[in-house]
Write a protein that holds these residues in place. Structure first.
Motif, PDB file in Angstrom:
ATOM      1  N   GLN A 160       0.824  -1.202   0.000  1.00  0.00           N
ATOM      2  CA  GLN A 160       0.000   0.000   0.000  1.00  0.00           C
ATOM      3  C   GLN A 160       0.863   1.259   0.000  1.00  0.00           C
ATOM      4  OE1 GLN A 160      -2.454   1.204   3.523  1.00  0.00           O
ATOM      5  NE2 GLN A 160      -4.164   0.942   2.091  1.00  0.00           N
ATOM      6  N   GLY A 161       0.573   2.157  -0.941  1.00  0.00           N
ATOM      7  CA  GLY A 161       1.278   3.423  -1.033  1.00  0.00           C
ATOM      8  C   GLY A 161       2.514   3.414  -1.909  1.00  0.00           C
ATOM      9  N   LEU A 162       2.973   2.241  -2.344  1.00  0.00           N
ATOM     10  CA  LEU A 162       4.152   2.149  -3.202  1.00  0.00           C
ATOM     11  C   LEU A 162       3.797   2.612  -4.614  1.00  0.00           C
ATOM     12  CD1 LEU A 162       7.008   1.211  -4.033  1.00  0.00           C
ATOM     13  CD2 LEU A 162       6.091  -1.115  -4.230  1.00  0.00           C
ATOM     14  N   THR A 163       4.559   3.577  -5.115  1.00  0.00           N
ATOM     15  CA  THR A 163       4.352   4.114  -6.458  1.00  0.00           C
ATOM     16  C   THR A 163       5.530   3.733  -7.344  1.00  0.00           C
ATOM     17  OG1 THR A 163       3.026   5.989  -5.677  1.00  0.00           O
ATOM     18  CG2 THR A 163       4.103   6.232  -7.817  1.00  0.00           C
ATOM     19  N   LEU A 164       5.222   3.282  -8.559  1.00  0.00           N
ATOM     20  CA  LEU A 164       6.227   2.970  -9.569  1.00  0.00           C
ATOM     21  C   LEU A 164       6.070   3.918 -10.752  1.00  0.00           C
ATOM     22  CD1 LEU A 164       5.898  -0.943  -9.822  1.00  0.00           C
ATOM     23  CD2 LEU A 164       7.289   0.378  -8.215  1.00  0.00           C
ATOM     24  N   ILE A 165       7.198   4.315 -11.334  1.00  0.00           N
ATOM     25  CA  ILE A 165       7.214   5.059 -12.588  1.00  0.00           C
ATOM     26  C   ILE A 165       8.257   4.396 -13.483  1.00  0.00           C
ATOM     27  CG2 ILE A 165       7.680   7.274 -13.717  1.00  0.00           C
ATOM     28  CD1 ILE A 165       6.848   8.677 -11.173  1.00  0.00           C
ATOM     29  N   TRP A 166       7.904   4.160 -14.761  1.00  0.00           N
ATOM     30  CA  TRP A 166       8.837   3.495 -15.660  1.00  0.00           C
ATOM     31  C   TRP A 166       8.567   3.920 -17.102  1.00  0.00           C
ATOM     32  CZ3 TRP A 166       4.606   1.078 -13.496  1.00  0.00           C
ATOM     33  CH2 TRP A 166       3.695   0.473 -14.364  1.00  0.00           C
ATOM     34  N   PRO A 167       9.538   3.722 -18.006  1.00  0.00           N
ATOM     35  CA  PRO A 167       9.352   4.090 -19.406  1.00  0.00           C
ATOM     36  C   PRO A 167       8.240   3.282 -20.058  1.00  0.00           C
ATOM     37  CG  PRO A 167      11.673   3.842 -18.909  1.00  0.00           C
ATOM     38  CD  PRO A 167      10.921   3.313 -17.725  1.00  0.00           C
ATOM     39  N   ALA A 168       7.536   3.928 -20.997  1.00  0.00           N
ATOM     40  CA  ALA A 168       6.368   3.301 -21.618  1.00  0.00           C
ATOM     41  C   ALA A 168       6.722   2.345 -22.750  1.00  0.00           C
ATOM     42  CB  ALA A 168       5.426   4.387 -22.145  1.00  0.00           C
ATOM     43  N   GLY A 169       8.001   2.266 -23.140  1.00  0.00           N
ATOM     44  CA  GLY A 169       8.387   1.488 -24.311  1.00  0.00           C
ATOM     45  C   GLY A 169       8.615   0.012 -24.064  1.00  0.00           C
ATOM     46  N   PHE A 170       9.015  -0.679 -25.142  1.00  0.00           N
ATOM     47  CA  PHE A 170       9.133  -2.140 -25.125  1.00  0.00           C
ATOM     48  C   PHE A 170      10.177  -2.636 -24.144  1.00  0.00           C
ATOM     49  CE2 PHE A 170      12.585  -1.002 -27.914  1.00  0.00           C
ATOM     50  CZ  PHE A 170      13.538  -1.987 -27.708  1.00  0.00           C
ATOM     51  N   THR A 171      11.153  -1.791 -23.801  1.00  0.00           N
ATOM     52  CA  THR A 171      12.188  -2.215 -22.858  1.00  0.00           C
ATOM     53  C   THR A 171      11.594  -2.571 -21.499  1.00  0.00           C
ATOM     54  OG1 THR A 171      12.547   0.107 -22.233  1.00  0.00           O
ATOM     55  CG2 THR A 171      13.991  -0.830 -23.927  1.00  0.00           C
ATOM     56  N   HIS A 172      10.390  -2.074 -21.228  1.00  0.00           N
ATOM     57  CA  HIS A 172       9.745  -2.321 -19.940  1.00  0.00           C
ATOM     58  C   HIS A 172       8.431  -3.090 -20.115  1.00  0.00           C
ATOM     59  CE1 HIS A 172      12.900   0.332 -18.726  1.00  0.00           C
ATOM     60  NE2 HIS A 172      12.649   0.033 -17.473  1.00  0.00           N
ATOM     61  N   THR A 173       8.535  -4.123 -20.945  1.00  0.00           N
ATOM     62  CA  THR A 173       7.429  -5.073 -21.088  1.00  0.00           C
ATOM     63  C   THR A 173       7.143  -5.697 -19.722  1.00  0.00           C
ATOM     64  OG1 THR A 173       7.994  -5.522 -23.392  1.00  0.00           O
ATOM     65  CG2 THR A 173       6.746  -7.228 -22.207  1.00  0.00           C
ATOM     66  N   HIS A 174       5.874  -5.817 -19.375  1.00  0.00           N
ATOM     67  CA  HIS A 174       5.514  -6.266 -18.024  1.00  0.00           C
ATOM     68  C   HIS A 174       4.147  -6.936 -18.039  1.00  0.00           C
ATOM     69  CE1 HIS A 174       3.799  -2.289 -18.626  1.00  0.00           C
ATOM     70  NE2 HIS A 174       2.871  -2.597 -17.731  1.00  0.00           N
ATOM     71  N   ARG A 175       3.797  -7.517 -16.910  1.00  0.00           N
ATOM     72  CA  ARG A 175       2.477  -8.120 -16.718  1.00  0.00           C
ATOM     73  C   ARG A 175       2.170  -8.143 -15.225  1.00  0.00           C
ATOM     74  NH1 ARG A 175       3.647 -14.603 -17.907  1.00  0.00           N
ATOM     75  NH2 ARG A 175       5.199 -14.899 -16.247  1.00  0.00           N
ATOM     76  N   GLY A 176       0.908  -8.371 -14.896  1.00  0.00           N
ATOM     77  CA  GLY A 176       0.503  -8.542 -13.509  1.00  0.00           C
ATOM     78  C   GLY A 176       0.276 -10.007 -13.217  1.00  0.00           C
ATOM     79  N   LEU A 177       0.697 -10.464 -12.057  1.00  0.00           N
ATOM     80  CA  LEU A 177       0.542 -11.865 -11.687  1.00  0.00           C
ATOM     81  C   LEU A 177      -0.684 -12.052 -10.793  1.00  0.00           C
ATOM     82  CD1 LEU A 177       4.268 -12.768 -10.941  1.00  0.00           C
ATOM     83  CD2 LEU A 177       2.980 -13.081 -13.072  1.00  0.00           C
ATOM     84  N   PRO A 178      -1.353 -13.202 -10.879  1.00  0.00           N
ATOM     85  CA  PRO A 178      -2.501 -13.459 -10.005  1.00  0.00           C
ATOM     86  C   PRO A 178      -2.075 -13.517  -8.534  1.00  0.00           C
ATOM     87  CG  PRO A 178      -2.427 -15.013 -11.851  1.00  0.00           C
ATOM     88  CD  PRO A 178      -1.115 -14.297 -11.828  1.00  0.00           C
ATOM     89  N   HIS A 179      -3.045 -13.297  -7.666  1.00  0.00           N
ATOM     90  CA  HIS A 179      -2.785 -13.390  -6.228  1.00  0.00           C
ATOM     91  C   HIS A 179      -3.757 -14.381  -5.613  1.00  0.00           C
ATOM     92  CE1 HIS A 179      -5.916 -10.359  -6.685  1.00  0.00           C
ATOM     93  NE2 HIS A 179      -6.236 -10.523  -5.416  1.00  0.00           N
ATOM     94  N   ARG A 180      -3.507 -14.754  -4.350  1.00  0.00           N
ATOM     95  CA  ARG A 180      -4.241 -15.866  -3.750  1.00  0.00           C
ATOM     96  C   ARG A 180      -5.357 -15.426  -2.809  1.00  0.00           C
ATOM     97  NH1 ARG A 180       1.154 -17.071  -3.808  1.00  0.00           N
ATOM     98  NH2 ARG A 180       1.774 -18.855  -5.080  1.00  0.00           N
TER      99      ARG A 180
END
Length: 200
Positions: A160-180
């Motif tokens: 809670q409260g953690l903020t991320l900022i990162w480049p919008a391009g392909f170098t920062h390809t990402h995904r969200g993982l499921p949680h339990r």
């Protein structure tokens, strides 16, 4: 920050996060939320979430939650300022002025909901105006739910409260993982060039 991913721990106060969660709940009661989109379509195999787009927030709720929204975006602006001070190439006139013009609050249920597909934020001509992506975790997730960055070999756990900022391009390809267990809620969007009709 050699991976170009800024991490602002405990950046947003708990009470602000909780107010934004309540905004989402109130909007959901008013049927202002919608199934998460990838581009302009629903594809649960790629992204399975319930979203609140800033443009769909009812005026009465926008007024009710004006104070926490203002506080949040003031803090986000401070985080962005720190980012461009570190990477001066993003400062005008090397890069044109850019700001936040929209946002989404997203809710994920446990047991399978997530942004499953690897993706990056300016992968389409209509998204080429996106410079940086940003996201704040509105709650802490006990197990799972990480944001995984492909090329950085990095998994960021939702706190809670953690903020991320990162480049919008392909170098920062990402995904969200499921949680339990429990819910996962985030607020997210982009620093982008002004849409037509909003500055030059």
């Amino acid at each position: 920050m050699t991976d170009f991913i800024a991490r602002h721990h405990a950046h947003v106060p708990a009470e602000t996060c909780e107010a934004l969660i309540q905004l989402f709940r109130d909007a959901d009661k008013r049927k202002a939320t919608h199934q998460g989109l990838t581009g302009v379509r629903v594809d649960k195999a790629r992204k399975d979430s319930l979203d609140l787009a800033s443009a769909k927030i009812p005026p009465k709720l926008r007024e009710k939650y004006a104070a926490p929204l203002e506080q949040y975006f003031t803090l986000l602006g401070e985080a962005h300022k720190a980012y461009v001070e570190r990477y001066t190439e993003l400062q005008y006139p090397r890069t044109f002025e850019h700001g936040v013009y929209s946002f989404n609050i997203q809710r994920y249920y446990p047991g399978g909901q997530a942004y499953h597909a690897w993706h990056y934020e300016n992968a389409h001509p209509k998204a080429a105006h996106r410079i940086l992506a940003w996201m704040t975790y509105l709650n802490t997730v006990a197990s799972g739910g990480e944001t995984e960055f492909l090329h950085q070999g990095l998994k960021v756990h939702p706190e809670q409260g953690l903020t991320l900022i990162w480049p919008a391009g392909f170098t920062h390809t990402h995904r969200g993982l499921p949680h339990r267990d429990g819910l996962k809620l985030i607020i997210t969007g982009w620093f982008e060039y002004a849409p037509r009709g909003r500055g030059g």
